[in-house]
Structures are given as C-alpha cells and as structure tokens.
Design a protein around this motif. Structure first.
Motif, PDB file in Angstrom:
ATOM      1  N   LEU A   1     -78.030  -3.927  99.293  1.00 23.14           N
ATOM      2  CA  LEU A   1     -78.557  -5.259  99.607  1.00 23.14           C
ATOM      3  C   LEU A   1     -79.238  -5.298 100.968  1.00 23.14           C
ATOM      4  CD1 LEU A   1     -75.678  -7.569  98.292  1.00 23.14           C
ATOM      5  CD2 LEU A   1     -77.896  -7.111  97.215  1.00 23.14           C
ATOM      6  N   SER A   2     -78.743  -4.492 101.911  1.00 23.69           N
ATOM      7  CA  SER A   2     -79.347  -4.490 103.247  1.00 23.69           C
ATOM      8  C   SER A   2     -80.767  -3.940 103.229  1.00 23.69           C
ATOM      9  CB  SER A   2     -78.489  -3.685 104.229  1.00 23.69           C
ATOM     10  OG  SER A   2     -78.607  -2.295 103.997  1.00 23.69           O
ATOM     11  N   LYS A   3     -81.074  -3.136 102.192  1.00 23.92           N
ATOM     12  CA  LYS A   3     -82.403  -2.535 102.100  1.00 23.92           C
ATOM     13  C   LYS A   3     -83.332  -3.280 101.154  1.00 23.92           C
ATOM     14  CE  LYS A   3     -80.550   1.961 103.184  1.00 23.92           C
ATOM     15  NZ  LYS A   3     -80.164   3.265 102.700  1.00 23.92           N
ATOM     16  N   LYS A   4     -82.750  -3.971 100.174  1.00 20.67           N
ATOM     17  CA  LYS A   4     -83.555  -4.632  99.140  1.00 20.67           C
ATOM     18  C   LYS A   4     -83.495  -6.157  99.194  1.00 20.67           C
ATOM     19  CE  LYS A   4     -84.794  -0.799  97.229  1.00 20.67           C
ATOM     20  NZ  LYS A   4     -86.144  -0.312  97.278  1.00 20.67           N
ATOM     21  N   GLY A   5     -82.530  -6.693  99.907  1.00 17.06           N
ATOM     22  CA  GLY A   5     -82.379  -8.147  99.984  1.00 17.06           C
ATOM     23  C   GLY A   5     -81.394  -8.675  98.958  1.00 17.06           C
ATOM     24  N   GLU A   6     -81.003  -9.901  99.164  1.00 14.15           N
ATOM     25  CA  GLU A   6     -80.078 -10.563  98.249  1.00 14.15           C
ATOM     26  C   GLU A   6     -80.767 -10.818  96.922  1.00 14.15           C
ATOM     27  OE1 GLU A   6     -76.765 -11.365  99.098  1.00 14.15           O
ATOM     28  OE2 GLU A   6     -77.316 -10.103 100.789  1.00 14.15           O
ATOM     29  N   PRO A   7     -80.002 -10.909  95.837  1.00  8.70           N
ATOM     30  CA  PRO A   7     -80.627 -11.215  94.542  1.00  8.70           C
ATOM     31  C   PRO A   7     -81.460 -12.495  94.635  1.00  8.70           C
ATOM     32  CG  PRO A   7     -78.325 -10.622  94.242  1.00  8.70           C
ATOM     33  CD  PRO A   7     -78.556 -10.730  95.730  1.00  8.70           C
ATOM     34  N   GLY A   8     -82.645 -12.445  94.068  1.00  8.91           N
ATOM     35  CA  GLY A   8     -83.530 -13.603  94.088  1.00  8.91           C
ATOM     36  C   GLY A   8     -84.446 -13.675  95.297  1.00  8.91           C
ATOM     37  N   THR A   9     -84.277 -12.743  96.245  1.00  9.80           N
ATOM     38  CA  THR A   9     -85.131 -12.735  97.433  1.00  9.80           C
ATOM     39  C   THR A   9     -86.473 -12.094  97.091  1.00  9.80           C
ATOM     40  OG1 THR A   9     -83.218 -12.490  98.890  1.00  9.80           O
ATOM     41  CG2 THR A   9     -85.358 -11.922  99.823  1.00  9.80           C
ATOM     42  N   ASN A  10     -87.547 -12.807  97.400  1.00 10.42           N
ATOM     43  CA  ASN A  10     -88.878 -12.248  97.214  1.00 10.42           C
ATOM     44  C   ASN A  10     -89.120 -11.199  98.290  1.00 10.42           C
ATOM     45  OD1 ASN A  10     -89.518 -13.961  95.060  1.00 10.42           O
ATOM     46  ND2 ASN A  10     -90.158 -15.576  96.469  1.00 10.42           N
ATOM     47  N   GLU A  11     -89.879 -10.184  97.936  1.00  9.42           N
ATOM     48  CA  GLU A  11     -90.175  -9.124  98.895  1.00  9.42           C
ATOM     49  C   GLU A  11     -90.817  -9.690 100.162  1.00  9.42           C
ATOM     50  OE1 GLU A  11     -92.756  -5.009  99.020  1.00  9.42           O
ATOM     51  OE2 GLU A  11     -91.968  -5.685  97.094  1.00  9.42           O
ATOM     52  N   ALA A  12     -91.664 -10.678 100.007  1.00  5.94           N
ATOM     53  CA  ALA A  12     -92.346 -11.277 101.155  1.00  5.94           C
ATOM     54  C   ALA A  12     -91.377 -12.026 102.065  1.00  5.94           C
ATOM     55  CB  ALA A  12     -93.443 -12.224 100.671  1.00  5.94           C
ATOM     56  N   ASP A  13     -90.255 -12.497 101.501  1.00 12.05           N
ATOM     57  CA  ASP A  13     -89.280 -13.263 102.284  1.00 12.05           C
ATOM     58  C   ASP A  13     -88.179 -12.393 102.878  1.00 12.05           C
ATOM     59  OD1 ASP A  13     -90.649 -15.587 101.624  1.00 12.05           O
ATOM     60  OD2 ASP A  13     -89.424 -15.919  99.823  1.00 12.05           O
ATOM     61  N   PHE A  14     -88.177 -11.102 102.585  1.00 12.78           N
ATOM     62  CA  PHE A  14     -87.117 -10.217 103.061  1.00 12.78           C
ATOM     63  C   PHE A  14     -87.195 -10.061 104.573  1.00 12.78           C
ATOM     64  CE2 PHE A  14     -85.545  -5.853 103.976  1.00 12.78           C
ATOM     65  CZ  PHE A  14     -84.213  -6.076 103.674  1.00 12.78           C
ATOM     66  N   ASP A  15     -86.083 -10.347 105.241  1.00 10.58           N
ATOM     67  CA  ASP A  15     -85.983 -10.234 106.703  1.00 10.58           C
ATOM     68  C   ASP A  15     -85.037  -9.079 107.018  1.00 10.58           C
ATOM     69  OD1 ASP A  15     -85.455 -10.421 109.398  1.00 10.58           O
ATOM     70  OD2 ASP A  15     -85.013 -12.568 109.369  1.00 10.58           O
TER      71      ASP A  15
END
Length: 123
Positions: free
Chosen positions: A81-95
C-alpha cells in the motif's frame, strides 16, 4: 450444487461438479463440509474425504492463524500500500510522503501487536 466423487480401492480418484456418465461404476454423490472461519484468524486446512458418510463428505478442517503469521502478511500488505496507495486511490492523487508516513505508523502498530485484537486495530 451436487458434487460427485469416483471411489476406487477405498480412495477418491476423481471429483466432479457435473453428473458423471450413466452406468460408470464407482461414482458417489458428495457434499462439502465447510465450517465458518473467523476472518484473519482462521483458514481452511487441507480437505479430506469421509467415505463412511452418505453422501461422501469433503471435509475442510479449520486451522488457526498465529499472530506472528498474520503480522508477516500485514507487513507485506502495508509495504504494498505504501507504494501503490490505498484501494480506490487514483494514481494522480497518490501522495508518496503521506503513504510513507502511514506505512511507518502501520509498521509500528503491527510490530507492537501482541494479539489478534491488537492487529484488528491497526489503521
């Protein structure tokens, strides 16, 4: 859905989810016996066939998941999750900064956990 097992020499040699050919010897109806498992705390073990029952029972025993085994899985998932984001997170919104901070929080909580209840509380 009915299941069918072909028995030869007191052993199951085939298991089908469709009706076997008419007239073929050795086929018996079967059912699965799957007790309820507690999510994240139990899993199904290796199934076995109880040929003494009619219909034959395909039995799935329940095995406990240790806290330590669950920690290993949770640490791997937290890293993912730290590398891909939480489920439902758009790639553009990944912080990545926020993801790393949450990862460190999770790792700390997982490593400190002593019980399944502690692990259930991990963010």
């Amino acid at each position: 859905m009915p299941l069918w097992v072909k028995v030869s020499n007191d052993a199951v040699v085939q298991c089908w989810d469709t009706t076997p050919p008419a007239g073929e010897e050795g086929w018996r109806e079967a059912i699965e016996v799957r007790p309820t498992v507690t999510a994240y705390r139990e899993v199904y073990g290796q199934h076995y066939f109880d040929l003494t029952k009619t219909p034959v029972e395909i039995v799935w025993p329940v095995e406990a998941v240790s806290v330590e085994d669950r920690k290993v899985s949770m640490l791997a998932h937290a890293e993912f999750l730290s590398k891909k984001g939480e489920p439902g997170t758009n790639e553009a919104d990944f912080d990545p900064v926020a993801a790393q901070a949450l990862y460190l929080t999770r790792v700390s909580a997982i490593e400190a956990a002593q019980t399944h209840d502690d692990l259930d509380a991990v963010p």
